[in-house]
Design an enzyme around this catalytic site. Structure first.
Site, PDB file in Angstrom:
ATOM      1  N   ASN A  11      -9.838  -2.930   2.344  1.00 58.15           N
ATOM      2  CA  ASN A  11      -9.841  -2.869   0.922  1.00 58.15           C
ATOM      3  C   ASN A  11     -11.132  -2.922  -0.018  1.00 58.15           C
ATOM      4  OD1 ASN A  11      -7.141  -3.343   0.856  1.00 58.15           O
ATOM      5  ND2 ASN A  11      -7.649  -5.961   1.077  1.00 58.15           N
ATOM      6  N   HIS A  52       0.903  -1.518   0.089  1.00 62.70           N
ATOM      7  CA  HIS A  52       0.208   0.226   0.252  1.00 62.70           C
ATOM      8  C   HIS A  52       1.050   1.583  -0.335  1.00 62.70           C
ATOM      9  CE1 HIS A  52      -3.889  -1.972   1.037  1.00 62.70           C
ATOM     10  NE2 HIS A  52      -3.388  -2.693   1.449  1.00 62.70           N
ATOM     11  N   HIS A  91      -3.724   0.789  11.405  1.00 63.06           N
ATOM     12  CA  HIS A  91      -4.092   0.143  12.400  1.00 63.06           C
ATOM     13  C   HIS A  91      -5.381  -0.836  12.078  1.00 63.06           C
ATOM     14  CE1 HIS A  91      -2.340  -3.335  15.247  1.00 63.06           C
ATOM     15  NE2 HIS A  91      -1.555  -1.725  15.309  1.00 63.06           N
TER      16      HIS A  91
END
Length: 753
Positions: free
Chosen positions: A201, A128, A392
């Protein structure tokens, strides 16, 4: 000061022409007309130079943006200084012993400037790395306190700041936006109870089931180690070798090979949380949840030839589109959706809710849309906000909790570890973009790049010398301390997968069968292209064998394109069972259920000198009424003159703003002979036709039908009329709402563009 041409006050000349003027550091060099400053209101894409978010949208504020004001640094009307605040008198030359002598080591200004430059870059993300971000807000539609005590979901009047980052997975930070890849969709909620990061995603599943295999998968998909090729692509031997040997990858590979792997824009892309999480209410009752983001602009993709060409013509296409859409006031909007499963229904399905390679079909568990997110301001500085943002999945707040998904459990460790490596230490939470908007106090101390100055003399607990502050907060229904869900856990220590994770082919088959015929063709083309880049024949053959276990029609089509003949055993493979008896789920298709509108789309208008002014005005009026942006294009920059003498400024040339970057093309009536023999204009229309885009031709512009070899009157997707009247534009806008002219697919193989 800028020098202005006396005859044309808008023509600017360079203020510097020779070495005697090579000291610009004390002069004003901006145009006197102020044209270097952005307008602080929405402007169409490309109409003005882009600008930092705080300059373009100064009135767009929320609690997080307000907190960032304290660290924003403008430079206008300030003296140039060193990092230590010493004013600089000469920023053009190093300190030397004589004008041609050696540079002196004592030049602290030079040393500081070069040293800082040498250390400007930080390690890019392992995956990413290529991404773009925006600020915005989230607001729930109603209180969800019956299923979660999370404060930001408890009140329909509560607005929570967010920061969202979209990304590709495989390529480096300098790779192209439009490669075939999974896209990251990470959202940071700055809630009053702390930060919640929804790190997802644009697919609802992942390639692997256990985090233990993540390094292997990433090594396989990344550029091959001996020559660092390819960049931003999965079309190579090591990736497909891994896929052919690990059938758990197949479901997400199907998504990547579909149109989902080449989204039209971030505004038209769904997002998913991937894992099953828990929502916890004030009574301690848990509900399983899968998170969804549903784009209100609708779902749309590129076509493969278009995506490939954009990697060269505009490698920043998605980044540019996101930025310009926000500057134009076409704010990306998404609805947050929940798929809710009561704990007592955990084993209701023939797949495991903890398996991150399996989705929950919406036909079985509908998505409940619970709130809306709006992205309404661009960052001020790409590095400070986008690159330093640390997402996170372990950042959660009371009312949310994890499950035993083995991929999720590994991510909870990995993300902290990688942020420490990438951002220089454990204090990455103190970087402004990562700071919560609520107060935070604890006994974590020191470390690299510590920003806060802790005044508490006790750096431990319990303590009496500071009266035991900061203290724990008991769990509670509102503003309580975080309490993990009290799940009963028992078992022997083993290294094994649950048998419930062991079926790999039913979900890919459901995805395949849920696609429209043209989407299935695109999946076949995707596999065929990627595998044609694989050098080792046995890897291609193994992948085709895996596809035969999903669907024979799919395997046969790919095998034919690769020159592979299926064996009798492969031709007689028994199809996998349906997913919970479900044969299709239209939500898995981008286009089975029409959605979205044309607001924010872009139309190219190919002008000619002496274009009919009345037609052009009617076109522009109709587009503006629907929120569609028009780009006036010509063979050269400058201006053209309409038939009534109106002077029209040109936004770009035919080559400079290719058809790849627009959603439809209009050629108004006028002096068509002016551009009829222009190769770029003819190619523009041919390429737009090949990419299934609506084309509108008014009056004598219909002569261009010969360019794209259209003889029939009334072909779908070609709007033609004597003039650009209301019905002409209505037909075009209706076609645009469908995104592409899918009925044209059988004809495009003959188009050489």
């Amino acid at each position: 000061m800028s020098q202005h041409n006396e005859k044309n006050p808008h023509q600017h000349q360079s203020p510097l022409h020779d070495s005697s003027e090579a000291k610009p550091g004390m002069d004003s060099l901006a145009p006197e007309d102020g044209s270097h400053r952005p307008a602080a209101e929405p402007t169409p894409p490309g109409a003005q130079p882009t600008a930092p978010g705080s300059l373009k949208a100064p009135d767009t504020r929320n609690e997080k943006l307000n907190s960032l004001e304290d660290v924003r640094k403008g430079s206008e009307n300030y003296a140039l200084t060193t990092n230590q605040g010493v004013r600089i008198a000469d920023d053009q030359n190093s300190l030397r012993a004589g004008s041609r002598g050696p540079t002196l080591l004592e030049d602290f200004i030079l040393r500081e400037k070069i040293t800082h430059f040498d250390h400007e870059r930080i390690p890019e993300r392992i995956v990413h790395a290529r991404g773009s971000a925006a600020h915005g807000y989230f607001q729930p539609y109603k209180s969800l306190s019956d299923i979660t005590k999370a404060d930001f979901l408890s009140d329909p009047n509560k607005i929570t700041p967010v920061f969202v980052r979209f990304s590709t997975v495989q390529g480096g930070a300098g790779s192209a936006d439009t490669v075939r890849d999974i896209r990251g969709f990470a959202t940071k909620f700055y809630t009053e109870e702390g930060i919640f990061d929804l790190v997802g995603n644009n697919t609802p599943i992942f390639f692997i089931q256990d985090a233990h295999k993540f390094p292997d998968f990433v090594h396989a998909v990344k550029p091959e180690p001996h020559w660092a090729i390819p960049q931003g692509q999965s079309a190579h031997d090591t990736f497909w070798d891994y896929v052919s040997l690990q059938p758990e990858t197949l479901h997400n590979v199907m998504w990547a090979m579909s149109d989902r792997g080449i989204p039209r824009s971030y505004r038209t892309m769904e997002g998913f949380g991937i894992h099953t999480f828990r929502l916890i209410n004030a009574e301690g009752k848990a509900t399983f949840v899968r998170f969804h983001w549903k784009p209100l602009a609708g779902k749309a993709s590129l076509v493969w030839d278009e995506a490939q060409k954009l990697t060269g013509r505009d490698p920043d296409f998605h980044r540019r589109e996101l930025w310009e859409a926000i500057e134009a006031g076409d704010f990306p909007e998404y609805e947050l959706g929940f798929q809710l499963i009561p704990e007592e229904d955990e084993f209701k399905f023939d797949f495991d809710l903890l398996d991150p390679t399996k989705l929950i079909p919406e036909e079985l568990v509908p998505v409940q849309r619970v709130g809306k997110m709006v992205l309404n301001r661009n960052p001020d500085n790409f590095f400070a906000e986008n690159e330093q943002a640390a997402f996170h999945p372990g950042h959660i707040v009371p009312g949310l909790d994890f499950t035993n998904d083995p991929l999720l459990q590994g991510r909870l460790f990995s993300y902290t570890d990688t942020q420490i490596s990438r951002l220089g230490g454990p204090n990455f939470h103190e970087i402004p973009i990562n700071r919560p908007t609520c107060p935070y106090h604890n006994f974590q101390r020191d470390g690299m790049h510590r920003m806060g100055i802790d005044t508490n003399p006790a750096n431990y607990e319990p303590n009496s010398i500071n009266d035991n502050w900061p203290r724990e907060t008991p769990p509670g229904p509102k503003r309580g301390g975080f309490e993990s869900y009290q799940e009963r856990v028992e078992g022997n220590k083993v290294r094994e997968r649950s048998p419930s994770f062991g079926e790999y082919y039913s979900h890919p088959r459901l995805f395949w069968l849920s696609q429209t015929p043209f989407e299935q063709r695109h999946i076949v083309d995707g596999f065929s292209f990627e595998l044609s880049k694989v050098v080792r024949p046995y890897i291609r053959e193994r992948v085709v064998d895996q596809l035969a276990h999903i669907d024979l029609t799919l395997a046969q089509a790919v095998a034919k394109n690769l020159g592979i003949e299926l064996t009798d055993d492969q031709l007689n493979i028994t199809p996998p069972p349906d997913v919970n008896g479900l044969k299709k789920d239209p939500s898995l298709s981008l286009y089975a259920i029409p959605d979205g509108d044309v607001k924010g789309r872009v139309v190219a208008i190919l002008l000619n000198d002496e274009v009919r002014s009345a037609d052009l005005l009617a076109i522009l009026k109709a587009l503006k009424a629907k929120g569609v942006h028009a780009k006036l294009l010509y063979s050269r920059m400058g201006e053209v003159t309409a038939d009534d003498g109106t002077v029209l400024p040109i936004a770009a040339t035919f080559a400079g703003a290719p058809s790849l970057t627009v959603d439809a093309v209009i050629v108004p009536c006028g002096n068509i002979a002016d551009i009829a023999d222009n190769g770029d204009a003819n190619y523009y229309l041919m390429e737009a036709y090949k990419h299934l885009k609506p084309i509108a031709l008014a009056g004598d512009a219909r002569k261009f039908k010969a360019t794209i070899k259209i003889a029939d009157q009334g072909e779908e997707g070609i709007v033609e009329a004597d003039s650009a009247d209301g019905s002409f534009m209505d037909e075009l806008l209706t076609l645009m709402a469908a995104h592409r002219v899918w009925s044209r697919i059988p004809k495009i193989d003959k188009i050489p563009a």
